[in-house]
Motif scaffolding. Structure first.
Motif: not given
Length: 260
Positions: A20, A23-24, A228-229, A232
């Motif tokens: 995560a 990805r961020r 998870v976001e 992140a």
């Protein structure tokens, strides 16, 4: 804040919180190294992130308890992208047991992955960051960096240790623009936490539902897992905060499970 084109190594990033974060970072245009023990999973994650863009990603196989493997992964990063701006030391595992039943081999394994891994990756990255006069080192702590729970002696010890390491890195790196911080998540419903639910139910003699509602979420303000976001977003904040104002500090993200 802007991390576009920054080179970021994220350990344990083939899945879970690490993925995560990666990805961020890629979404903000960063170049991310997916450093993971599982080479195939790392390659898959890197390919997915490259396709998403606008940043870039590539994979390195890395056992964070091996100095040789860590040094090789950082060297590969420097060879490909010429620098390293952000290190997220995220790789970790969980083993739960009573102290008297905790195998010494498991104790050593836990401390090696969490603490040795943080130290070795820091040791490998810090000279590059010092030479370029800047960098962010981010450790994945836990609410257990601040608090204790039964059955988690090795985990709590390791996560407390990361606070001390971050403070030393902050002191040594400050004049070179190298910052260090610790993210302290509450319970995030990753495979690591899913594995704990039946284990703790057995050890504590309660139902799995009670582990979730009472042990994991009972102290939160809203009975919600941290996501998870969420984590992140904190990792993005620390990566992009480019002064020493917050160096050596930690942030707890736990839906109120622990408050300072």
């Amino acid at each position: 804040m802007n991390i576009k084109d920054k080179v970021c190594i994220v350990t344990g990033s083939a899945g879970g919180i690490g993925y995560a974060i990666a990805r961020r970072y890629v979404a903000e245009g960063a170049k991310v190294v997916i450093a993971d023990l599982k080479a195939d999973a790392a390659e898959k994650a890197a390919a997915e992130l490259k396709a998403i863009g606008p940043g870039d990603a590539f994979a390195v196989e890395m056992d964070v308890t091996s100095e040789e493997a860590v040094n090789a992964g950082v060297a590969a990063t420097i060879e490909k992208w010429g620098r390293v701006d952000v290190l997220v030391s995220n790789a970790g595992i969980q083993i739960v047991n009573k102290i008297e039943d905790f195998a010494f081999a498991d104790w050593k394994k836990m401390l090696a992955i969490h603490l040795d891994g943080a130290f070795l990756t820091t040791k490998a990255c810090m000279p590059h960051m010092k030479a370029q006069k800047g960098g962010a080192i981010i450790y994945m702590g836990s609410v257990h960096s601040k608090e204790a729970s039964p059955l988690k002696s090795a985990y709590v010890t390791a996560k407390h240790g990361l606070l001390g390491l971050a403070r030393v890195v902050a002191k040594e790196g400050g004049k070179f623009g190298v910052r260090a911080n610790v993210i302290c998540p509450g319970f995030v419903r990753t495979p690591l936490v899913e594995k704990q639910i039946p284990e703790q139910a057995k050890e504590l003699g309660i139902s799995e539902e009670d582990v979730v509602s009472k042990v994991m979420l009972g102290q939160t303000v809203d009975a919600e897992f941290t996501t998870v976001e969420d984590i992140a977003e904190v990792a993005y904040f620390f990566a992009g905060f480019e002064t020493n104002a917050l160096t050596g500090q930690s942030i707890v993200a736990s839906h109120g499970w622990y408050m300072e």
